[in-house]
Design a protein around this motif. Structure first.
Motif, PDB file in Angstrom:
ATOM      1  N   MET A   1      16.234 -19.591 -17.339  1.00 55.81           N
ATOM      2  CA  MET A   1      15.220 -19.715 -18.385  1.00 55.81           C
ATOM      3  C   MET A   1      15.776 -19.193 -19.702  1.00 55.81           C
ATOM      4  O   MET A   1      16.273 -18.073 -19.777  1.00 55.81           O
ATOM      5  N   SER A   2      15.729 -19.997 -20.746  1.00 55.24           N
ATOM      6  CA  SER A   2      16.245 -19.606 -22.053  1.00 55.24           C
ATOM      7  C   SER A   2      15.111 -19.027 -22.901  1.00 55.24           C
ATOM      8  O   SER A   2      14.083 -19.674 -23.093  1.00 55.24           O
ATOM      9  N   ILE A   3      15.314 -17.798 -23.370  1.00 53.12           N
ATOM     10  CA  ILE A   3      14.308 -17.147 -24.207  1.00 53.12           C
ATOM     11  C   ILE A   3      14.970 -16.778 -25.521  1.00 53.12           C
ATOM     12  O   ILE A   3      15.879 -15.949 -25.560  1.00 53.12           O
ATOM     13  N   THR A   4      14.527 -17.399 -26.592  1.00 53.34           N
ATOM     14  CA  THR A   4      15.158 -17.199 -27.892  1.00 53.34           C
ATOM     15  C   THR A   4      14.244 -16.399 -28.807  1.00 53.34           C
ATOM     16  O   THR A   4      13.083 -16.776 -28.997  1.00 53.34           O
ATOM     17  N   PRO A   5      14.734 -15.291 -29.365  1.00 50.99           N
ATOM     18  CA  PRO A   5      13.911 -14.535 -30.317  1.00 50.99           C
ATOM     19  C   PRO A   5      13.590 -15.390 -31.537  1.00 50.99           C
ATOM     20  O   PRO A   5      14.354 -16.280 -31.920  1.00 50.99           O
ATOM     21  N   ARG A   6      12.464 -15.128 -32.132  1.00 49.87           N
ATOM     22  CA  ARG A   6      12.094 -15.831 -33.357  1.00 49.87           C
ATOM     23  C   ARG A   6      11.440 -14.839 -34.305  1.00 49.87           C
ATOM     24  O   ARG A   6      11.133 -13.709 -33.942  1.00 49.87           O
ATOM     25  N   GLY A   7      11.221 -15.281 -35.509  1.00 49.36           N
ATOM     26  CA  GLY A   7      10.553 -14.433 -36.480  1.00 49.36           C
ATOM     27  C   GLY A   7       9.055 -14.679 -36.484  1.00 49.36           C
ATOM     28  O   GLY A   7       8.595 -15.788 -36.213  1.00 49.36           O
ATOM     29  N   MET A   8       8.293 -13.640 -36.750  1.00 45.21           N
ATOM     30  CA  MET A   8       6.848 -13.763 -36.953  1.00 45.21           C
ATOM     31  C   MET A   8       6.501 -12.904 -38.161  1.00 45.21           C
ATOM     32  O   MET A   8       6.709 -11.691 -38.155  1.00 45.21           O
ATOM     33  N   SER A   9       6.023 -13.534 -39.207  1.00 47.86           N
ATOM     34  CA  SER A   9       5.670 -12.768 -40.401  1.00 47.86           C
ATOM     35  C   SER A   9       4.499 -11.845 -40.089  1.00 47.86           C
ATOM     36  O   SER A   9       3.706 -12.102 -39.172  1.00 47.86           O
ATOM     37  N   LEU A  10       4.388 -10.779 -40.856  1.00 52.87           N
ATOM     38  CA  LEU A  10       3.255  -9.878 -40.651  1.00 52.87           C
ATOM     39  C   LEU A  10       1.942 -10.583 -40.969  1.00 52.87           C
ATOM     40  O   LEU A  10       0.900 -10.243 -40.400  1.00 52.87           O
ATOM     41  N   GLN A  11       2.003 -11.548 -41.845  1.00 52.35           N
ATOM     42  CA  GLN A  11       0.802 -12.333 -42.139  1.00 52.35           C
ATOM     43  C   GLN A  11       0.354 -13.106 -40.898  1.00 52.35           C
ATOM     44  O   GLN A  11      -0.835 -13.134 -40.553  1.00 52.35           O
ATOM     45  N   GLU A  12       1.325 -13.716 -40.204  1.00 52.70           N
ATOM     46  CA  GLU A  12       1.007 -14.433 -38.969  1.00 52.70           C
ATOM     47  C   GLU A  12       0.536 -13.458 -37.891  1.00 52.70           C
ATOM     48  O   GLU A  12      -0.400 -13.754 -37.139  1.00 52.70           O
ATOM     49  N   ALA A  13       1.172 -12.297 -37.831  1.00 58.22           N
ATOM     50  CA  ALA A  13       0.786 -11.296 -36.832  1.00 58.22           C
ATOM     51  C   ALA A  13      -0.656 -10.855 -37.046  1.00 58.22           C
ATOM     52  O   ALA A  13      -1.433 -10.746 -36.090  1.00 58.22           O
ATOM     53  N   TYR A  14      -1.035 -10.625 -38.309  1.00 56.47           N
ATOM     54  CA  TYR A  14      -2.416 -10.196 -38.562  1.00 56.47           C
ATOM     55  C   TYR A  14      -3.400 -11.324 -38.267  1.00 56.47           C
ATOM     56  O   TYR A  14      -4.504 -11.081 -37.775  1.00 56.47           O
ATOM     57  N   ARG A  15      -2.991 -12.556 -38.539  1.00 56.31           N
ATOM     58  CA  ARG A  15      -3.866 -13.686 -38.209  1.00 56.31           C
ATOM     59  C   ARG A  15      -4.085 -13.761 -36.700  1.00 56.31           C
ATOM     60  O   ARG A  15      -5.213 -13.933 -36.230  1.00 56.31           O
ATOM     61  N   SER A  97      -4.360 -10.395 -48.794  1.00 51.68           N
ATOM     62  CA  SER A  97      -4.398 -11.101 -47.511  1.00 51.68           C
ATOM     63  C   SER A  97      -5.793 -11.664 -47.304  1.00 51.68           C
ATOM     64  O   SER A  97      -6.765 -10.915 -47.194  1.00 51.68           O
ATOM     65  N   SER A  98      -5.890 -12.984 -47.244  1.00 49.31           N
ATOM     66  CA  SER A  98      -7.210 -13.606 -47.081  1.00 49.31           C
ATOM     67  C   SER A  98      -7.853 -13.191 -45.758  1.00 49.31           C
ATOM     68  O   SER A  98      -9.067 -12.999 -45.674  1.00 49.31           O
ATOM     69  N   ARG A  99      -7.034 -13.035 -44.717  1.00 45.96           N
ATOM     70  CA  ARG A  99      -7.569 -12.631 -43.412  1.00 45.96           C
ATOM     71  C   ARG A  99      -8.095 -11.199 -43.451  1.00 45.96           C
ATOM     72  O   ARG A  99      -9.161 -10.899 -42.918  1.00 45.96           O
ATOM     73  N   ALA A 100      -7.330 -10.307 -44.067  1.00 43.63           N
ATOM     74  CA  ALA A 100      -7.771  -8.917 -44.166  1.00 43.63           C
ATOM     75  C   ALA A 100      -9.027  -8.818 -45.022  1.00 43.63           C
ATOM     76  O   ALA A 100      -9.960  -8.067 -44.704  1.00 43.63           O
ATOM     77  N   LYS A 101      -9.057  -9.587 -46.092  1.00 43.54           N
ATOM     78  CA  LYS A 101     -10.237  -9.597 -46.961  1.00 43.54           C
ATOM     79  C   LYS A 101     -11.463 -10.068 -46.185  1.00 43.54           C
ATOM     80  O   LYS A 101     -12.550  -9.493 -46.287  1.00 43.54           O
ATOM     81  N   GLN A 102     -11.273 -11.113 -45.375  1.00 42.35           N
ATOM     82  CA  GLN A 102     -12.375 -11.635 -44.562  1.00 42.35           C
ATOM     83  C   GLN A 102     -12.848 -10.594 -43.543  1.00 42.35           C
ATOM     84  O   GLN A 102     -14.049 -10.398 -43.353  1.00 42.35           O
ATOM     85  N   CYS A 124       2.890  -5.650 -51.570  1.00 46.69           N
ATOM     86  CA  CYS A 124       2.027  -6.134 -50.481  1.00 46.69           C
ATOM     87  C   CYS A 124       2.440  -7.533 -50.032  1.00 46.69           C
ATOM     88  O   CYS A 124       2.442  -7.838 -48.832  1.00 46.69           O
ATOM     89  N   ALA A 125       2.794  -8.385 -51.006  1.00 50.59           N
ATOM     90  CA  ALA A 125       3.213  -9.750 -50.667  1.00 50.59           C
ATOM     91  C   ALA A 125       4.496  -9.725 -49.845  1.00 50.59           C
ATOM     92  O   ALA A 125       4.632 -10.448 -48.844  1.00 50.59           O
ATOM     93  N   ASN A 126       5.441  -8.892 -50.265  1.00 47.07           N
ATOM     94  CA  ASN A 126       6.693  -8.771 -49.510  1.00 47.07           C
ATOM     95  C   ASN A 126       6.437  -8.202 -48.112  1.00 47.07           C
ATOM     96  O   ASN A 126       7.084  -8.598 -47.137  1.00 47.07           O
ATOM     97  N   PHE A 127       5.504  -7.280 -48.039  1.00 47.43           N
ATOM     98  CA  PHE A 127       5.144  -6.690 -46.744  1.00 47.43           C
ATOM     99  C   PHE A 127       4.632  -7.778 -45.798  1.00 47.43           C
ATOM    100  O   PHE A 127       5.048  -7.862 -44.641  1.00 47.43           O
ATOM    101  N   LEU A 128       3.752  -8.629 -46.290  1.00 45.34           N
ATOM    102  CA  LEU A 128       3.195  -9.698 -45.453  1.00 45.34           C
ATOM    103  C   LEU A 128       4.249 -10.726 -45.055  1.00 45.34           C
ATOM    104  O   LEU A 128       4.141 -11.364 -44.002  1.00 45.34           O
ATOM    105  N   ASP A 129       5.269 -10.885 -45.895  1.00 44.87           N
ATOM    106  CA  ASP A 129       6.333 -11.857 -45.602  1.00 44.87           C
ATOM    107  C   ASP A 129       7.374 -11.313 -44.627  1.00 44.87           C
ATOM    108  O   ASP A 129       8.197 -12.075 -44.106  1.00 44.87           O
ATOM    109  N   TYR A 130       7.363 -10.007 -44.395  1.00 44.61           N
ATOM    110  CA  TYR A 130       8.367  -9.386 -43.522  1.00 44.61           C
ATOM    111  C   TYR A 130       8.344 -10.060 -42.149  1.00 44.61           C
ATOM    112  O   TYR A 130       7.281 -10.292 -41.563  1.00 44.61           O
ATOM    113  N   GLN A 131       9.528 -10.357 -41.642  1.00 40.74           N
ATOM    114  CA  GLN A 131       9.646 -11.061 -40.373  1.00 40.74           C
ATOM    115  C   GLN A 131       9.895 -10.088 -39.217  1.00 40.74           C
ATOM    116  O   GLN A 131      10.917  -9.403 -39.171  1.00 40.74           O
ATOM    117  N   LEU A 132       8.924 -10.022 -38.324  1.00 40.06           N
ATOM    118  CA  LEU A 132       9.121  -9.268 -37.090  1.00 40.06           C
ATOM    119  C   LEU A 132      10.034 -10.057 -36.166  1.00 40.06           C
ATOM    120  O   LEU A 132       9.920 -11.284 -36.075  1.00 40.06           O
TER     121      LEU A 132
END
Length: 584
Positions: A1-15, A97-102, A124-132
């Motif tokens: 089974m091949s498992i490849t790491p990927r990036g997830m922005s903090l914006q996506e994580a919060y969503r 962050s529209s999600r955080a605001k909501q 804050c914008a750079n923080f949300l763009d950070y890739q986990l």
């Protein structure tokens, strides 16, 4: 089974978080334990665009993501976005962050609105763009996930010895230790939680004030000086529960040691097989009930005298009194479970235990079985004359159910659909009229709880107000002092016995007759009628109706109901079909 790491922005994580996609399995995950300093350090790394460790997730069949590794980090990130703490005195600007605001607009958290306290918008914008760095493991097989967790954490430097033992274990003994420990701490919950629910069952302290649901100083272990906060966070309470369970099933005090505990948790060792086999033979449900009742009664004795175990057995000491407590517990257990007696004089019991620690036989860590037996016999000799036979035995009635009751009330906050609280059957007007309609509401609620699904039981409590205003009104009308547990208020039904001018039996029989004569479907009706408990909680009588899990949809006559949060609603055609599929 091949498992490849990927990036997830903090914006996506919060969503994903706000959509309830992140899950936590308490069978292997520990509680939230990071301090604010540790959270700030992580956020500082992200803001400075430094790498942080990979987060490992498992994807479930319904598209949700179970957190295998990275729970503390993920919580820190979410908490920062939701203004639970600042970094260098500055908070995340939720307007970025529209999600955080909501979420803030929905009342999930209270945002900081003072611009002088907020980070720069670009930060804050750079923080949300950070890739986990994320790896998603494509399985929801619990055994596989637990094995992965165990492999990751078996050498983890940040885990305590007991947490390392528990990592990756799914056997009967480790599961029982985990469940009993949760009940004693007060963080009992369903096994799978939304990440958003984790703070409610995690441990805070009066000094740190992180915002978690449990305060260490109020938890049995710390309140009584048996272990302290850091030891509690390191799961040393679970070591003590393991010690107690092993001693009970072996029917002799355990010659405890770190090496023995390690062997018990190692599936390759005979000790693992021996103690799991002994526990199964003894009975998991039986031992859990007996231990919880014993804890309830020990706590009640010391609370009655407004004191703590450490202040009695070793006054003025700042050292934890683990072994003194072990002797007290095993002594109480013998008298309550084996001799079916009940504590009759709290004052004399506490007086008899004064200075116990200095009277005990002391060896290295008190780990030798003969010495532990001497200490238990000593303790029993000091207190046994203050225990008496009662009918029914306290093991199955009254004050012995207090711990179960407290945990149910705590769980009601995050599992509101499975729990319902009623202050009583008389309204709170000046005329105190009997609310006959409430009996019908209760029957519909029983049906609604049963129809949530076949996974777990539910409960209905009478003598508990879910609104503080009602509790205060009762306090004025009936001159009682109510008790509060996690925003639920224990008012008891004793006051209503005076209003109905009858006995407790009359009160109970009226309720049971209403249920018996109702059109509630079988087998639910018969099961509920046989599972009513009378709980004596600190002098207040509460009725508990257990609603057993069902194998098929339940009805009241031709109508069916279900619970949505704390509301009971009638099922219409499409919803009826959808709910019925849960029982297929």
């Amino acid at each position: 089974m091949s498992i490849t790491p990927r990036g997830m922005s903090l914006q996506e994580a919060y969503r994903n978080y706000s959509e309830g996609k992140f899950l936590v399995n308490r069978k292997y995950q520990r509680k939230l334990v990071w301090t604010v300093d540790e959270k700030e350090y992580l956020i500082d790394s992200i803001i400075n665009d430094l790498p942080i460790p990979l987060i490992l997730l498992a994807q479930t069949d319904d598209g949700k993501l179970e957190i295998i590794d990275g729970l503390q980090r993920m919580n820190a990130i979410i908490s920062f976005v939701e203004n639970r703490f600042s970094i260098h005195g500055k908070y995340f600007d939720t307007k970025q962050s529209s999600r955080a605001k909501q979420s803030a607009e929905e009342g999930i958290f209270v945002p900081i609105t003072d611009d002088t306290q907020l980070l720069d918008a670009k930060v804050c914008a750079n923080f949300l763009d950070y890739q986990l760095a994320i790896t998603i493991y494509p399985t929801d097989n619990e055994a596989e996930i637990t094995d992965i967790f165990g492999r990751i954490n078996s050498g983890g430097k940040q885990l305590s010895p007991q947490e390392k033992r528990q990592a990756g274990m799914l056997d009967v003994l480790s599961d029982t230790v985990r469940k009993v420990s949760s009940e004693i701490r007060g963080d009992s919950s369903k096994d799978i939680l939304d990440l958003a629910e984790m703070p409610e069952i995690s441990i805070d302290s009066n000094r740190e004030n992180i915002g978690y649901g449990l305060i260490a100083e109020d938890i049995f272990w710390c309140k009584n000086g048996i272990i302290w906060k850091k030891q509690l966070r390191d799961s040393e309470d679970e070591e003590m529960i393991l010690d107690i369970i092993a001693s009970i099933v072996k029917d002799e005090p355990l010659a405890k040691s770190r090496e023995l505990f390690n062997k018990i948790y190692n599936i390759e060792n005979n000790e693992h097989k021996e103690f799991n086999s002994l526990l199964v033979k003894y009975g998991v449900d039986r031992i859990m009930h007996e231990i919880k009742v014993t804890f309830s009664l020990i706590e009640g004795v010391f609370e009655d005298q407004n004191t703590s175990i450490i202040n009695v057995v070793n006054p003025k000491s700042r050292n934890p009194v683990k072994e003194s407590f072990y002797s007290i517990f095993m002594s109480f257990f013998h008298l309550i479970v084996k001799e079916e007696k009940s504590p009759a004089d709290s004052a004399e019991i506490v007086k008899a235990l004064h200075g116990l620690q200095k009277k005990m036989t002391s060896t290295a860590n008190y780990s030798v079985t003969p010495d532990r037996e001497k200490n238990i016999n000593l303790t029993t000799g000091l207190i046994q004359k203050y225990f008496v036979k009662k009918d029914p035995p306290v093991l199955r009635h009254g004050a012995g159910l207090a711990l179960d009751f407290e945990n149910s009330i705590r769980r009601a906050k995050i599992e509101s659909n499975r729990y319902e609280c009623k202050q009583g059957f008389y309204d709170l007007s000046n005329t105190r009229d009997l609310n006959e309609n409430l009996y019908d509401e209760i029957i519909e609620t029983i049906c609604g709880i049963a129809n949530i699904g076949p996974e777990e039981d539910g409960f209905l409590f009478i003598g508990v107000a879910d609104k503080e205003a009602d509790a205060k009104r009762i306090q004025v009308l009936d001159r009682i002092d109510y008790k509060t547990i996690n925003q639920r208020h224990i008012v008891g039904i004793d006051r209503e016995l005076e209003l109905q001018k009858g006995s407790l039996d009359d009160y109970i029989n009226r309720l049971l007759n209403k249920i018996s004569k109702s059109n509630l479907s079988e087998p639910l009706k018969s099961q509920v009628l046989s599972q009513l408990d009378v709980i004596d909680y600190k002098g207040l009588t509460v009725l508990r109706l257990r609603v057993p899990r069902q194998k098929e949809l339940s009805f009241v006559d031709k109508k069916s109901f279900v619970r949505e949060n704390s509301n009971t609603i009638e099922l219409d055609g499409p919803k009826l079909v959808a709910i019925s599929k849960l029982f297929n």
